[in-house]
Enzyme design. Structure first.
Site, short mmCIF file in Angstrom:
data_model
loop_
_atom_site.label_atom_id
_atom_site.label_comp_id
_atom_site.label_asym_id
_atom_site.label_seq_id
_atom_site.Cartn_x
_atom_site.Cartn_y
_atom_site.Cartn_z
N GLU A 97 -4.69 0.66 -5.50
CA GLU A 97 -3.27 0.82 -5.92
C GLU A 97 -3.67 1.69 -7.27
OE1 GLU A 97 -1.36 -2.35 -3.40
OE2 GLU A 97 -1.53 -2.56 -4.91
N GLY B 65 6.46 -18.44 -7.53
CA GLY B 65 6.21 -17.79 -6.81
C GLY B 65 6.34 -17.76 -5.72
#
Length: 434
Positions: A173, A12
């Site tokens: 979102e 990540g």
């Protein structure tokens, strides 16, 4: 058994930041990851709603690090660590391998948290991986396609009802994009489906949307969502979920309601991935909420000054579990390992601000005492996320996709299913277990 100077676990933001800094210094390192890609997780919701393709937010980690000859990327799952012997055990292709290290950087991130109700994973959709985004995209397609052909009004209502649990950035979102998807894409394609037919319910246990922002920004978020047609249910908990819907309850008011829907999306909370528990056990490190490691000020773990934990799996001074914390942590640890900072140097977090997108032309941004809303904040959000995308081609394609989606009515990467598929929610648990 082979050996290297640094072992990095994960791929990540934090792992990549550390690997790049080590690579530039010529420090030998081995990065071990369960996946072959570096996932830009903040844009997963755009994959789920067809704005961009997975390839634009999940480039190959090997390709990114190929220019550093001191680095080696291995696909595998780390299952154990012996901090006294300085050895890591990982499995690859069904075979167990052991590798020695001088320094260990753990950056395995986090997964969805269900607050003791793990059975909810079987009947909800998460959004933590590319597979999650693809599964949700196929589910959205299926719901609209079936709604287009069914003659049962009750069935049609459930197909076009989307429940989103958790009004953090991901929940907000998704709620905004699904409602926008209905009005700006499906309404143009399916003549008998209008935006008014689609119900999006956003449920939040706190009393406001995006509670981490609070005040004016949370109020703006709530007003924007309601104006777009999203139904907000605030100060309310989800007490039960099954394949047909969710039960909502508010103990303070005695409110209780049953909502039926074919699609329930869970975006409430995170917990550290499994390796955090292994590392805590082997190093004597305490854990906090969600199993996150309570690291020392220099990001070391437990009693060991050569084992570090960064990103979402680590907790320090209530710093946000966001990509800036992970990236800055990765650079800090790499600087110590390469000798550019003294051993034991405390980590200092630089707050560059926070932002969240709501829907088309609406976003919020906070940088210090400066708060922005609306179109300016929306363009700033796009610009910042464009900078963090890896590779010129990915940035170029993302801009083209955004133009088609936000300025036009297209969803460049949203394709109708050739045949109706039943999306097996249990696949999520199997993927997580794997």
């Amino acid at each position: 058994m082979d050996r290297t100077q640094v072992v990095i676990v994960g791929s990540g933001f934090g792992a990549l930041a550390a690997a790049k800094k080590l690579g530039k210094a010529g420090t030998p390192f081995v990065l071990i990851s369960e996946t072959t890609e570096h996932l830009f997780q903040p844009l997963l919701y755009q994959v789920a709603t067809g704005v961009i393709s997975p390839g634009e937010i999940a480039p190959s980690i090997r390709a990114i690090l190929a220019k550093y000859p001191s680095g080696d990327v291995r696909l595998g799952r780390v299952v154990d660590v012996d901090p006294d012997k300085k050895e890591v055990v990982y499995e690859a292709g069904g075979v167990s391998h052991t590798i020695g290290y001088d320094s260990l950087i753990a950056a395995t991130g986090a997964r969805q948290a269900y607050f003791g109700r793990d059975e909810f994973a079987e009947v909800t959709y998460a959004l933590k991986t590319v597979a999650d985004a693809d599964r949700l995209r196929r589910q959205i397609v299926r719901c609209f396609e079936e709604a287009h052909t069914t003659s049962d009004p009750e069935r049609r209502r459930d197909l076009l009802h989307f429940i989103v649990i958790g009004a953090g950035p991901t929940g907000v979102e998704l709620a905004g994009q699904i409602k926008e998807l209905a009005g700006r894409y499906f309404e143009k394609s399916l003549r008998d489906v209008t935006s008014e037919d689609v119900t999006v319910t956003l449920v939040e246990g706190a009393g406001e949307a995006l509670p981490v922002f609070g005040g004016k920004l949370s109020k703006y978020t709530q007003d924007s969502l309601e104006k777009a047609g999203v139904e907000l249910v605030l100060g309310t908990m989800v007490t039960d979920i099954d394949e047909h819907g969710a039960t909502l309850s508010s103990p303070s008011t005695g409110f209780e309601k049953r909502l039926t829907a074919d699609t329930i999306i869970w975006s409430a909370g995170i917990q550290a991935n499994d390796f955090a528990a292994v590392l805590a056990d082997r190093t004597g490190c305490e854990t906090g909420r969600g199993g996150r490691l309570l690291v020392d000020e220099d990001l070391t773990v437990g009693r060991y000054d050569d084992v570090y934990a960064i990103g979402d799996m680590a907790s320090l001074n209530n710093l946000p579990a966001q990509s800036p914390f992970a990236m800055q942590g990765g650079r800090h640890v790499a600087a110590i390992i390469t000798g550019k900072r003294a051993l034991g140097t405390p980590f200092t977090y630089r707050d560059k601000g926070s932002m969240a997108i709501i829907n088309r032309f609406r976003a919020i941004t906070r940088v210090g005492k400066i708060e922005l809303t609306g179109v300016l904040a929306w363009f700033l959000w796009l610009a910042v996320h464009l900078v963090y995308l890896v590779g010129f081609r990915n940035r170029y394609v993302a801009v083209m996709s955004w133009c088609g989606s936000f300025l036009g009515h297209r969803r460049p990467h949203f394709h109708y299913a050739q045949e109706i598929e039943t999306i097996e929610l249990s696949d999520q648990r199997e993927d997580a277990a794997a």
